[in-house]
Design an enzyme around this catalytic site. Structure first.
Site, mmCIF file in Angstrom:
data_model
loop_
_atom_site.group_PDB
_atom_site.id
_atom_site.type_symbol
_atom_site.label_atom_id
_atom_site.label_comp_id
_atom_site.label_asym_id
_atom_site.label_seq_id
_atom_site.Cartn_x
_atom_site.Cartn_y
_atom_site.Cartn_z
ATOM 1 N N ASN A 15 5.671 37.109 28.280
ATOM 2 C CA ASN A 15 5.386 35.981 29.174
ATOM 3 C C ASN A 15 4.825 34.857 28.319
ATOM 4 O O ASN A 15 3.701 34.948 27.830
ATOM 5 C CB ASN A 15 4.361 36.425 30.236
ATOM 6 C CG ASN A 15 3.875 35.265 31.077
ATOM 7 O OD1 ASN A 15 4.443 34.171 31.049
ATOM 8 N ND2 ASN A 15 2.819 35.510 31.844
ATOM 9 N N LYS A 17 4.042 31.878 29.180
ATOM 10 C CA LYS A 17 3.116 30.975 29.877
ATOM 11 C C LYS A 17 3.492 29.515 29.569
ATOM 12 O O LYS A 17 4.669 29.189 29.517
ATOM 13 C CB LYS A 17 1.671 31.333 29.519
ATOM 14 C CG LYS A 17 1.391 32.833 29.763
ATOM 15 C CD LYS A 17 -0.044 33.225 29.661
ATOM 16 C CE LYS A 17 -0.186 34.723 29.907
ATOM 17 N NZ LYS A 17 -1.572 35.175 29.913
ATOM 18 N N HIS A 99 1.564 36.532 39.195
ATOM 19 C CA HIS A 99 0.772 36.684 37.971
ATOM 20 C C HIS A 99 -0.676 36.280 38.256
ATOM 21 O O HIS A 99 -0.929 35.383 39.079
ATOM 22 C CB HIS A 99 1.359 35.814 36.859
ATOM 23 C CG HIS A 99 0.712 36.080 35.530
ATOM 24 N ND1 HIS A 99 -0.472 35.483 35.165
ATOM 25 C CD2 HIS A 99 1.058 36.906 34.512
ATOM 26 C CE1 HIS A 99 -0.813 35.928 33.965
ATOM 27 N NE2 HIS A 99 0.100 36.790 33.543
ATOM 28 N N GLU A 101 -2.714 34.473 36.790
ATOM 29 C CA GLU A 101 -3.030 33.043 36.650
ATOM 30 C C GLU A 101 -2.523 32.263 37.870
ATOM 31 O O GLU A 101 -3.151 31.284 38.275
ATOM 32 C CB GLU A 101 -2.439 32.518 35.338
ATOM 33 C CG GLU A 101 -3.253 33.025 34.156
ATOM 34 C CD GLU A 101 -2.460 33.324 32.898
ATOM 35 O OE1 GLU A 101 -1.356 32.779 32.727
ATOM 36 O OE2 GLU A 101 -2.954 34.135 32.082
ATOM 37 N N GLU A 170 -1.912 44.238 35.428
ATOM 38 C CA GLU A 170 -2.581 43.382 34.447
ATOM 39 C C GLU A 170 -4.022 43.159 34.895
ATOM 40 O O GLU A 170 -4.290 42.259 35.709
ATOM 41 C CB GLU A 170 -1.869 42.036 34.340
ATOM 42 C CG GLU A 170 -0.442 42.148 33.851
ATOM 43 C CD GLU A 170 0.025 40.854 33.196
ATOM 44 O OE1 GLU A 170 0.529 40.928 32.068
ATOM 45 O OE2 GLU A 170 -0.142 39.780 33.789
ATOM 46 N N GLY A 176 -5.858 37.739 27.802
ATOM 47 C CA GLY A 176 -6.238 36.659 26.898
ATOM 48 C C GLY A 176 -7.655 36.786 26.363
ATOM 49 O O GLY A 176 -8.189 35.851 25.778
ATOM 50 N N SER A 215 -3.832 41.703 26.657
ATOM 51 C CA SER A 215 -4.188 41.835 25.243
ATOM 52 C C SER A 215 -3.393 42.926 24.527
ATOM 53 O O SER A 215 -3.918 43.619 23.658
ATOM 54 C CB SER A 215 -5.698 42.069 25.085
ATOM 55 O OG SER A 215 -6.424 40.927 25.536
HETATM 56 P P1 13P Z 1 -2.270 38.382 26.881
HETATM 57 O O1 13P Z 1 -1.335 39.390 26.249
HETATM 58 O O2 13P Z 1 -2.368 37.101 26.132
HETATM 59 O O3 13P Z 1 -3.611 39.017 27.194
HETATM 60 O O4 13P Z 1 -1.621 37.978 28.312
HETATM 61 C C1 13P Z 1 -1.215 38.990 29.179
HETATM 62 C C2 13P Z 1 -0.459 38.391 30.296
HETATM 63 O O5 13P Z 1 -1.012 37.702 31.134
HETATM 64 C C3 13P Z 1 0.993 38.645 30.345
HETATM 65 O O6 13P Z 1 1.538 38.243 31.570
#
Ligand code: 13P
Length: 255
Positions: A15, A17, A99, A101, A170, A176, A215
């Site tokens: 992903n 983002k 997601h 976010e 997740e 992150g 992560s």
């Molecule tokens: P990270 O791998 O940067 O922690 O992000 C995970 C994520 O949100 C994948 O959709």
């Protein structure tokens, strides 16, 4: 049925983002070089929508492409939004739905996740429905109720679809942050999700791939993907660089 008798497809998804323009997308795909062959995982990438065309043109056939979000309506006056038919027409086969976010930064609710999931399926996009608890919810002992509530809500939009969707667990506290769930944490949560799927869709539940995200790095991917009920990973930061993502794909077990 034990985890070892299941036959879900192994999946490694990236992903991106709000990163990776068309030029970076082309360069990434030219450099992506994981091991190929029978039993190797399905590779999925979720570029920003503005880079989807570049990805479609440059991606090898073994890379599936998706969008990071869709609107639940098919068309209309929704400035800035992308519908499932538009995503399909642009070459996407998958869509991330719900997601964390989207949920926590943009206030997306369970009911919207259900409507988006239904819209994706209606137009032949495979939804990758994301669920996960916040740190506060985990500390309050609410992790399982939260992820089950999110799954139940999404299933309202997925009912009758058989196995045409994926789930990504997740935990928000691991996204992150460099704070990875242990393989045991992931296996426990994903076992809970699998149990609820079995209640809701019976034996088809064993063919739904449940991914872990949060992560994931080249150094922890193999251990996470070896855990029961972890059928693959959804990678954020470590998917932005071709070598790093290649190493994660190569860390997936043969299935
Ligand atoms: P990270 O791998 O940067 O922690 O992000 C995970 C994520 O949100 C994948 O959709």
């Amino acid at each position: 049925m034990s985890a070892t008798t299941r036959v879900p497809r192994g999946v490694v998804a990236g992903n991106w983002k709000m990163h990776m323009g068309p030029d970076e997308t082309r360069a990434f795909l030219a450099a992506l070089s994981p091991r190929q062959g029978p039993g190797r995982p399905q590779v999925l990438l979720f570029p920003p929508a503005v880079s989807l065309a570049a990805a479609v043109a440059a991606a090898p056939s073994w890379v599936g492409l998706g969008v990071q979000n869709i609107h639940w309506e098919d068309k209309g006056a929704f400035t800035g939004e992308i519908s499932a038919p538009l995503a399909r027409a642009a070459g996407a086969t998958h869509a991330l739905i719900g997601h964390s976010e989207r949920r926590h930064v943009f206030g997306e609710k369970d009911a919207e996740v259900a409507r988006k999931s239904a819209a994706a399926l209606r137009h032949g996009l495979i939804p990758v429905v994301c669920v996960g608890e916040t740190l506060a919810e985990r500390r309050a002992g609410q992790a399982n109720p939260v992820i089950l509530r999110q799954l139940d809500a999404a299933l309202e939009g997925l009912t009758g679809s058989g196995v045409g969707f994926l789930i990504a667990y997740e935990p928000v506290w691991a996204i992150g942050t460099g704070e990875t769930a242990t393989p045991q944490d992931a296996a426990d949560a994903q076992g809970v999700l699998r149990g609820r799927l079995r209640e809701r869709i019976g034996g088809d539940a064993d063919r739904v791939s449940i991914l872990y995200g949060g992560s994931v790095k080249p150094d922890n991917a193999a251990e996470l993907m070896a855990a029961p009920n972890v059928d693959g990973v959804l990678v954020g930061g470590a998917s932005l660089e071709a070598l790093s993502f290649t190493r994660i794909v190569d860390a997936a077990p043969d299935r």
